[in-house]
Each structure stands twice: as structure tokens, then as C-alpha cells.
Write an enzyme that holds these catalytic residues in place. Structure first.
Site, mmCIF file in Angstrom:
data_model
loop_
_atom_site.group_PDB
_atom_site.id
_atom_site.type_symbol
_atom_site.label_atom_id
_atom_site.label_comp_id
_atom_site.label_asym_id
_atom_site.label_seq_id
_atom_site.Cartn_x
_atom_site.Cartn_y
_atom_site.Cartn_z
ATOM 1 N N ARG A 132 -7.546 -0.653 1.368
ATOM 2 C CA ARG A 132 -8.055 -1.919 0.794
ATOM 3 C C ARG A 132 -8.505 -1.736 -0.647
ATOM 4 O O ARG A 132 -8.461 -2.669 -1.432
ATOM 5 C CB ARG A 132 -9.167 -2.468 1.703
ATOM 6 C CG ARG A 132 -10.379 -1.605 1.823
ATOM 7 C CD ARG A 132 -11.199 -1.895 3.065
ATOM 8 N NE ARG A 132 -10.620 -1.293 4.271
ATOM 9 C CZ ARG A 132 -11.121 -1.415 5.491
ATOM 10 N NH1 ARG A 132 -12.212 -2.124 5.700
ATOM 11 N NH2 ARG A 132 -10.543 -0.839 6.517
ATOM 12 N N LYS B 195 -10.039 13.056 8.080
ATOM 13 C CA LYS B 195 -9.553 12.708 9.423
ATOM 14 C C LYS B 195 -9.533 13.956 10.306
ATOM 15 O O LYS B 195 -9.416 15.068 9.801
ATOM 16 C CB LYS B 195 -8.120 12.161 9.329
ATOM 17 C CG LYS B 195 -7.997 10.784 8.725
ATOM 18 C CD LYS B 195 -6.532 10.346 8.689
ATOM 19 C CE LYS B 195 -6.391 8.959 8.086
ATOM 20 N NZ LYS B 195 -6.986 7.892 8.894
ATOM 21 N N GLU C 127 -9.309 3.560 2.522
ATOM 22 C CA GLU C 127 -8.866 3.609 1.122
ATOM 23 C C GLU C 127 -7.826 2.545 0.788
ATOM 24 O O GLU C 127 -7.704 2.142 -0.362
ATOM 25 C CB GLU C 127 -8.322 5.007 0.800
ATOM 26 C CG GLU C 127 -6.847 5.267 1.184
ATOM 27 C CD GLU C 127 -6.580 5.205 2.692
ATOM 28 O OE1 GLU C 127 -7.545 5.327 3.459
ATOM 29 O OE2 GLU C 127 -5.417 5.013 3.078
ATOM 30 N N ASP D 2 1.757 6.650 5.334
ATOM 31 C CA ASP D 2 0.760 5.663 4.926
ATOM 32 C C ASP D 2 1.172 4.897 3.662
ATOM 33 O O ASP D 2 0.405 4.109 3.127
ATOM 34 C CB ASP D 2 -0.594 6.366 4.726
ATOM 35 C CG ASP D 2 -1.766 5.432 4.959
ATOM 36 O OD1 ASP D 2 -1.576 4.397 5.632
ATOM 37 O OD2 ASP D 2 -2.860 5.723 4.446
ATOM 38 N N ASP E 194 -2.595 10.293 3.456
ATOM 39 C CA ASP E 194 -3.984 9.868 3.690
ATOM 40 C C ASP E 194 -4.692 10.901 4.561
ATOM 41 O O ASP E 194 -4.611 10.857 5.784
ATOM 42 C CB ASP E 194 -3.995 8.494 4.369
ATOM 43 C CG ASP E 194 -5.420 8.001 4.631
ATOM 44 O OD1 ASP E 194 -6.367 8.604 4.072
ATOM 45 O OD2 ASP E 194 -5.567 7.016 5.374
ATOM 46 N N LYS F 246 0.854 -1.191 0.000
ATOM 47 C CA LYS F 246 0.000 0.000 0.000
ATOM 48 C C LYS F 246 0.884 1.234 0.000
ATOM 49 O O LYS F 246 1.685 1.419 0.909
ATOM 50 C CB LYS F 246 -0.913 0.006 1.239
ATOM 51 C CG LYS F 246 -1.629 1.335 1.492
ATOM 52 C CD LYS F 246 -2.521 1.305 2.743
ATOM 53 C CE LYS F 246 -3.061 2.712 3.078
ATOM 54 N NZ LYS F 246 -3.920 2.724 4.289
ATOM 55 N N ASP G 265 -12.076 7.016 3.952
ATOM 56 C CA ASP G 265 -10.839 6.839 4.725
ATOM 57 C C ASP G 265 -10.411 5.367 4.799
ATOM 58 O O ASP G 265 -9.311 5.064 5.244
ATOM 59 C CB ASP G 265 -11.025 7.428 6.129
ATOM 60 C CG ASP G 265 -9.711 7.646 6.858
ATOM 61 O OD1 ASP G 265 -8.656 7.564 6.204
ATOM 62 O OD2 ASP G 265 -9.748 7.900 8.072
HETATM 63 N N1 BES Z 1 -4.008 4.774 6.958
HETATM 64 C C1 BES Z 1 -5.065 4.511 7.840
HETATM 65 C C2 BES Z 1 -4.696 3.558 8.980
HETATM 66 C C3 BES Z 1 -3.634 4.019 9.934
HETATM 67 C C4 BES Z 1 -3.976 4.536 11.164
HETATM 68 C C5 BES Z 1 -2.298 3.856 9.638
HETATM 69 C C6 BES Z 1 -2.991 4.928 12.056
HETATM 70 C C7 BES Z 1 -1.322 4.242 10.538
HETATM 71 C C8 BES Z 1 -1.661 4.773 11.748
HETATM 72 C C9 BES Z 1 -6.236 3.890 7.073
HETATM 73 O O1 BES Z 1 -6.342 4.273 5.760
HETATM 74 C C10 BES Z 1 -7.468 4.321 7.752
HETATM 75 O O2 BES Z 1 -7.748 5.481 7.739
HETATM 76 N N2 BES Z 1 -8.206 3.372 8.331
HETATM 77 C C11 BES Z 1 -9.404 3.667 9.005
HETATM 78 C C12 BES Z 1 -10.409 2.655 8.575
HETATM 79 C C13 BES Z 1 -11.799 2.961 9.020
HETATM 80 C C14 BES Z 1 -12.318 4.179 8.307
HETATM 81 C C15 BES Z 1 -12.653 1.772 8.725
HETATM 82 C C16 BES Z 1 -9.122 3.558 10.493
HETATM 83 O O3 BES Z 1 -8.352 2.704 10.901
HETATM 84 O O4 BES Z 1 -9.653 4.383 11.239
HETATM 85 ZN ZN ZN Z 2 -4.633 4.895 4.838
HETATM 86 MN MN MN Z 3 -7.457 6.046 5.535
#
Ligand code: BES
Ligand code: ZN
Ligand code: MN
Length: 505
Positions: free
Chosen positions: A338, A264, A336, A275, A257, A252, A334
Site C-alpha cells: 500500500r 516474514k 509495504e 509479489d 517481499d 504493485k 511488511d
Molecule cells: N505480499 C504480501 C501479501 C501476500 C501474501 C501476497 C501471500 C501473496 C501471498 C503483503 O505485502 C503482506 O505481507 N501483507 C501482510 C499485511 C499485514 C502485515 C498487515 C499480510 O497479509 O500478512
Molecule cells: Zn508484499
Molecule cells: Mn509484505
């Protein structure tokens, strides 16, 4: 790229010790007996080393820890770093010893009197890894590193130690990529840096938006459509093996992000420059494999996109068709990662029919809730492959913990309007993300998904890394390739026993 300190070797010439400037590193085992190097230092310092080795302070030292004897009389060196380590000790304690050397490596370098150590590889690797510093944007640069010179290593031990420099360079490459801010490491700049691997014999192909559109990678393109930076997919091929199908590594590479329209919160958003950690790790592995000319076939693919809010950005509620043909309702822009992975996973299986596929992604905050910053989440459809990876990670001291997959979790990602939705809500957030990815794994492809959100970059330093990017996974994956995909090397002879001839002193 951040430069590694130079690694050098010299014969066991005891007469060089007295005049060596900078630092000298000597190893003393638990029972305090001095080897020929220790005996020479002891003689030059008129018994200081022996007194220390027999002291209560030495007795209390832990394996791999270091004590500094500063400005010793009888030596030109500024200091002697005395490390408690048995010549037979490998692994964690030897790495700790190396880290102590690396953390203290100054501009005048260090002479390491460790040629006969069985754990020399660990010592060298850890020293190289621990002196990494990311100072590209600091007006006051970190101290320059002098040469790391190892005295008295056999030819075979030298070759093996040199191979550690290849690994360290892979880790440095990953760390630099992960540490770079997103205004510098755009998708275009990332692709440029990957093209640099071509010099090492890696075939590098860059697929542009028009290519991706033709291939039908619409979930990937949807993530990047709100960004000024063009989405790209980079395919890197290392063909060091025979005519067998390759192992596929998938990363990825979200260069930033913001969350997109599902934006966010401001606090901590700056951390989302990392990310692209999955892509960065995959890139570091390829660099290490190429540098050490690994006898294996490995293909790596990374999806480079930026997730931004914009008039053109995808919205919550959009339905997008993946390359596989399955439709996805994007309930949260968010989630994204996957969407990027599912298309490149499909593509790499379609094109290369890999013998196994391993994806790495800073995929979910939920894995941090589950495992903190100690361990990455490991998901797999293949027990043997998972076990091999977990063993490799354990051997390298990279935390990894197997997590479950299960049909029941599919309920959470059911959509009313599409084949699936891109989040399953808060419960088991890391598992439902893996469950989403599992739908894009072809029957019969052994697969591991590594959720590295908690381990790719840290706010604290560790034994082998300063604060920031860790390079987690480069060592474990390199070892997995060695263990499982390369022909076994000839067994190395044990180092010769310590000479007891006292005449040389
Ligand atoms: N890039 C983030 C996950 C992340 C969080 C990486 C903290 C490193 C540190 C990912 O794209 C994300 O935003 N995931 C969301 C998913 C949710 C919206 C289902 C999350 O984990 O909050
Ligand atoms: Zn992300
Ligand atoms: Mn995200």
C-alpha cells in the site's frame, strides 16, 4: 520470453488429412453426427470414428472433453484427438476443448479440423495458454511445441483467432515475469523488460530514485531503502484512441517481499518472488493491447521496489510523508504494498487525470483467508465500473468477487502520531488495506482495487495454466478495455452452415 507455439491456417483441403503427421483434432457434437472432416476421418479409418461417436463411451463424455484414438490405421497421424463439442458452443466448454489440445501439443504439432466452430477463438486461446511452460532454469527442457494448424477457417475467423495469439502473448509475458526468481528479476531487469514494449509502440518512461525523490514519493522510496536494488517507477503509455483521457492501470511491483524489518517467517518466504504480480499483470495487459492495436488510451504505472531488512531499511514506527502529503505511521514494514501503491496512484492521477483507475496488487494474505485461490477481491467506489469489470472477469472465467469498503474500517487505521497507520490489524485485513488505498483516490475518479494475492500464482495447475503464475486478470482487463473504452467493432457474420455436399468425400 517464452515463445508461443506457431499458429497457422490452411484451406479445407480434405485430401491433406490422410498424410498429416502428429496429431489430428476432430470435433463431434453431442448427437454424434460427423461434419465433413469427421466423415473423411471415418472413411480413412474404415468406420472407427462413427463407431466411437455411437458408443456408450462417447455418450458419457462431457462437453469439451477429449478422447484419444492412438495409432489409427489409415492415417499417417500418431493419434486423432476426438473432442466432444458442438459447432455452436462458445465459452467454457470450448476453452476446455482448447486446453486439451494445448496440453497434448507435441513437437509435430496438431491439425485442428475446427474451421467452422463458433467457439474457435476460445479453442485457440485455450490451446495457446495451456501449452505454456516455464523451463528457463530446467536442464531438461519441456517438449518443444509444433505448429497449431487450423483447417477451414474463414478469413474473418482467422483474423479473430490471430487476435487470440496477441492475448496469449500478453498472458505469457505476465507469467514469465511472475515466475522469474528475484535474483534474476531485479527492479532493474524488470524495467529493462518493460522497455522492450517500446518496440510495439508503447511509450515507456523509467523514473529513477532521484526523480522519485523530487516528486516526493517518499512512502514508495521508504519501502525500497533497505535494498541494494534501486527503486524505480515505470510509466507505459498506449495511445490507440482519440484525444480522450486514458484509463490508468496501476501495479504493485515488489520484486521480493521479505517483510523488511517486520520479517516474514522462513517457511513459504520463497513465494514472495511473485509479489510483483500486479505489475506483471499490468505489463501483460499493455503487451496484449499493443499487439492487437487496441483503439483506446491506456496508461500503466508500476512501482518496482524490493522490501529487505538492512541497516538502512525503514523501521516499524517510522513516520513517512506520501506524495499526496498525508503522513503514514509504518507500524509494520511488511504492509509495504500500500505504501508503494499510494504514491504511484497519486502520481498517475495528478499527471494524467485518468477517466478511471484500476490497481492490481498481491496485497494481503487476508484476501486468501476470505476468498481462497478461486477469486480475487474487487473493491470499488463506482458500481458501474465494478459491474463492468465483474462481467468481463466472468466472461473470461477469471474469478472475482466484490468486497465492501466502509467508513467504519477507517477506525482500524487511525494513528496517534500520523494521519494514518499502514495496517489495521488482523480483522478484515484485505478491506483495511483497500480502505488505506481509497484515501489516495481523488474525488470523482472511478476506481477499482484488485487484491490478487490468492490468484496470481497457484500450487496446482488449472484448465488454462500449469502450476505457478496464472496471468489472472490479463484477459478480463483486455475485455474491459474492449467493452468500455474502444469503439464497438462491426458485427461479425455467423460462420456459414456446414456444407451438406457429400461429393467431396
Ligand atoms: N505480499 C504480501 C501479501 C501476500 C501474501 C501476497 C501471500 C501473496 C501471498 C503483503 O505485502 C503482506 O505481507 N501483507 C501482510 C499485511 C499485514 C502485515 C498487515 C499480510 O497479509 O500478512
Ligand atoms: Zn508484499
Ligand atoms: Mn509484505
Amino acid at each position: 520470453m517464452t515463445d508461443l507455439p506457431q499458429l497457422d491456417f490452411t484451406d479445407a483441403d480434405l485430401d491433406r488429412i490422410a498424410d498429416t503427421e502428429g496429431r489430428i483434432v476432430v470435433f463431434v457434437p453431442e448427437d454424434g453426427t460427423l461434419d465433413k472432416f469427421g466423415r473423411r476421418i471415418d472413411k480413412l479409418t474404415r468406420g472407427a470414428l462413427k463407431r466411437f461417436a455411437e458408443s456408450e463411451a462417447f455418450g458419457k463424455m462431457k462437453d469439451g472433453s477429449a478422447h484419444l484414438m492412438s495409432w489409427p490405421s489409415g492415417l499417417a497421424a500418431e493419434a486423432v484427438q476426438v473432442i466432444r463439442l458442438d459447432r455452436k458452443t462458445k465459452g467454457e466448454a470450448a476453452r476446455k476443448a482448447g486446453a486439451a489440445i494445448g496440453a497434448a501439443l507435441g513437437p509435430k504439432g496438431a491439425l485442428v479440423l475446427g474451421g467452422g466452430l463458433r467457439g474457435l477463438d476460445d479453442v485457440v486461446l485455450a490451446a495457446l495458454l495451456r501449452c505454456y511452460a516455464f523451463d528457463a532454469y530446467l536442464s531438461k527442457k519441456a517438449d518443444a511445441h509444433g505448429t497449431l494448424t487450423v483447417m477451414g477457417a474463414s478469413e474473418a475467423a482467422q483474423d479473430s483467432a490471430r487476435a487470440q495469439a496477441a492475448l496469449a502473448e500478453g498472458v505469457y509475458f505476465t507469467r514469465d515475469l511472475v515466475n522469474e526468481p528475484s535474483n534474476i528479476l531485479t527492479t532493474t531487469e524488470f524495467a529493462e523488460r518493460l522497455k522492450g514494449l517500446a518496440k510495439l509502440g508503447v511509450k515507456v518512461e523509467v523514473l529513477e530514485e532521484a526523480d522519485l525523490d523530487k516528486l516526493g514519493m517518499r512512502t514508495l522510496l521508504a519501502v525500497g531503502q533497505g535494498s541494494e536494488s534501486p527503486s524505480k517507477v515505470v510509466v507505459m503509455t498506449w495511445s490507440g484512441g482519440g484525444d480522450e483521457k486514458p484509463l490508468a492501470l496501476v501495479g504493485k511491483g515488489v520484486v521480493f517481499d521479505s517483510g523488511g524489518i517486520s520479517i516474514k517467517p522462513a517457511v513459504g518466504m520463497e513465494d514472495m518472488t511473485m509479489d510483483m504480480g500486479g505489475a506483471g499483470t499490468v505489463a501483460g495487459v499493455m503487451r496484449a493491447l499493443a499487439l492487437r492495436k487496441a483503439r483506446a488510451n491506456v496508461v500503466a504505472i508500476v512501482g518496482l521496489v524490493e522490501n529487505m531488512p538492512d541497516g538502512k531499511a525503514q523501521r516499524p514506527g517510522d513516520v513517512v510523508v506520501s506524495m499526496k502529503g498525508d503522513t503514514v505511521e509504518v507500524v509494520n514494514t511488511d504492509a509495504e504494498g500500500r505504501l508503494v501503491l499510494c504514491d504511484i496512484m497519486w502520481y498517475v492521477q495528478d499527471r494524467f487525470e485518468p477517466t478511471a483507475m484500476i490497481d492490481l496488487a498481491t496485497l494481503t494474505g487476508a484476501v486468501i483467508i476470505a476468498l481462497g485461490h478461486e477469486m480475487a477481491g474487487v473493491y470499488s467506489n463506482d458500481d458501474a465500473l465494478a459491474k463492468a469489470f465483474l462481467n468481463a472477469a466472468e466472461a473470461e472465467g477469471e474469478g472475482a468477487w466484490r468486497m465492501p469498503l466502509g467508513k467504519g474500517y477507517d477506525e482500524q487505521i487511525k494513528s496517534r502520531v500520523a494521519d494514518m497507520k499502514n495496517t489495521g490489524g488482523r480483522p478484515a485485513g484485505s478491506i483495511t488495506a483497500a480502505q488505506f488505498l481509497a484515501r489516495f483516490v481523488k474525488d470523482g475518479t472511478p476506481w477499482i482495487h484488485l487484491d490478487i494475492a490468492g490468484v496470481a500464482s497457484l500450487k496446482t495447475s488449472t484448465t488454462l495454466a500449469p502450476k505457478g503464475a496464472t496471468g489472472w486478470g490479463v484477459l478480463a482487463l483486455d475485455r474491459l478495455v474492449r467493452d468500455r473504452y474502444e469503439p464497438k467493432p462491426e458485427p461479425q457474420p455467423e460462420p456459414a452452415p456446414e456444407e451438406t455436399d457429400g461429393a467431396e468425400e
